[in-house]
Design an enzyme around this catalytic site. Structure first.
Site, PDB file in Angstrom:
ATOM      1  N   CYS A  58       0.851  -1.182   0.000  1.00 15.24           N
ATOM      2  CA  CYS A  58       0.000   0.000   0.000  1.00 15.24           C
ATOM      3  C   CYS A  58       0.886   1.230   0.000  1.00 15.24           C
ATOM      4  CB  CYS A  58      -0.895  -0.014   1.250  1.00 15.24           C
ATOM      5  SG  CYS A  58      -2.005   1.401   1.377  1.00 15.24           S
ATOM      6  N   HIS A  73      -9.079  -3.473  -2.607  1.00 13.52           N
ATOM      7  CA  HIS A  73      -8.157  -2.758  -1.715  1.00 13.52           C
ATOM      8  C   HIS A  73      -8.509  -1.273  -1.669  1.00 13.52           C
ATOM      9  CE1 HIS A  73      -3.928  -2.084  -0.093  1.00 13.52           C
ATOM     10  NE2 HIS A  73      -4.257  -0.867  -0.478  1.00 13.52           N
ATOM     11  N   GLU A  74      -8.733  -0.661  -2.841  1.00 11.43           N
ATOM     12  CA  GLU A  74      -9.032   0.772  -2.896  1.00 11.43           C
ATOM     13  C   GLU A  74     -10.411   1.086  -2.319  1.00 11.43           C
ATOM     14  OE1 GLU A  74      -6.551   2.618  -3.343  1.00 11.43           O
ATOM     15  OE2 GLU A  74      -5.324   0.999  -4.123  1.00 11.43           O
ATOM     16  N   HIS A 123     -10.261   1.298   1.314  1.00 12.30           N
ATOM     17  CA  HIS A 123      -9.774   2.617   1.746  1.00 12.30           C
ATOM     18  C   HIS A 123     -10.915   3.622   1.827  1.00 12.30           C
ATOM     19  CE1 HIS A 123      -5.417   2.753   2.122  1.00 12.30           C
ATOM     20  NE2 HIS A 123      -5.245   2.111   0.980  1.00 12.30           N
TER      21      HIS A 123
END
Length: 194
Positions: free
Chosen positions: A109, A151-152, A155
């Site tokens: 990351c 993953h994004e 976030h």
């Protein structure tokens, strides 16, 4: 323009993003700046929280050559070569799973420089999102692209990849994460006292 990437320890990384409601030149410029920042840092994805904005917005660019094997990429109902879609700017993305098959892979990351760890994720997803003009799209994919999007989108909801790690695996990088968090807080204190 290159934006400042926020590192682990910055509170914004744990904030759920507000929905994007304004589409236009400002969002287009923000997307361009995020892509410049992601490329400069040699990343394949970047969420708005990572540059200090708690919005439901991210960018991804996963070149086909990074995929281990042939991948599924269906854009708005049509099979589409992955490279033709890149880069993708996603406003208000919503991920749903296709099937329940999972796989584990090391993830890194940009907010955790030099720190990597194994994360289990669903292998195939469907993501509904809006583009820079507010038009809605549906992308079905697997492989590294599916992992990157998950993953994004994590976030955007204030979840970090370390939050997804098995406790035993996290224990192996815990000291590095603590040191990064401490450094981030120290730098923030120095900046605010100037």
């Amino acid at each position: 323009m290159i934006l400042e990437i926020k590192f682990y320890g910055e509170p914004v990384l744990h904030q759920k993003g507000k929905p994007v409601t304004n589409f236009g030149e400002r969002l287009r410029q923000f997307s361009s700046d995020m892509l410049d920042t992601m490329h400069d840092a040699h990343g394949i994805g970047l969420a708005s929280q990572q540059v200090g904005e708690a919005l439901q917005f991210c960018v991804v660019e996963v070149p086909r050559e990074l995929e281990d094997e042939p991948t599924k990429c269906i854009f708005d109902g049509k099979a589409t070569p992955q490279d033709l879609l890149m880069p993708i700017s996603m406003a208000n993305p919503l991920v749903t799973t296709i099937g329940n098959e999972t796989g584990t892979m090391d993830e890194g990351c940009l907010s955790f420089p030099e720190i990597r760890g194994p994360v289990q994720r669903i292998l195939e997803i469907r993501v509904t999102y809006q583009d820079l003009d507010g038009n809605e799209h549906i992308l079905e994919c697997d492989g590294l692209l599916a992992r990157c999007i998950q993953h994004e989108v994590d976030h955007l909801n204030g979840t970090l990849f370390i939050d997804r790690m098995d406790k035993k695996d996290f224990a192996e990088i815990k000291d590095e994460c603590r040191a990064l968090k401490r450094d981030t807080r120290d730098q923030r204190s120095e900046s605010s006292s100037k």
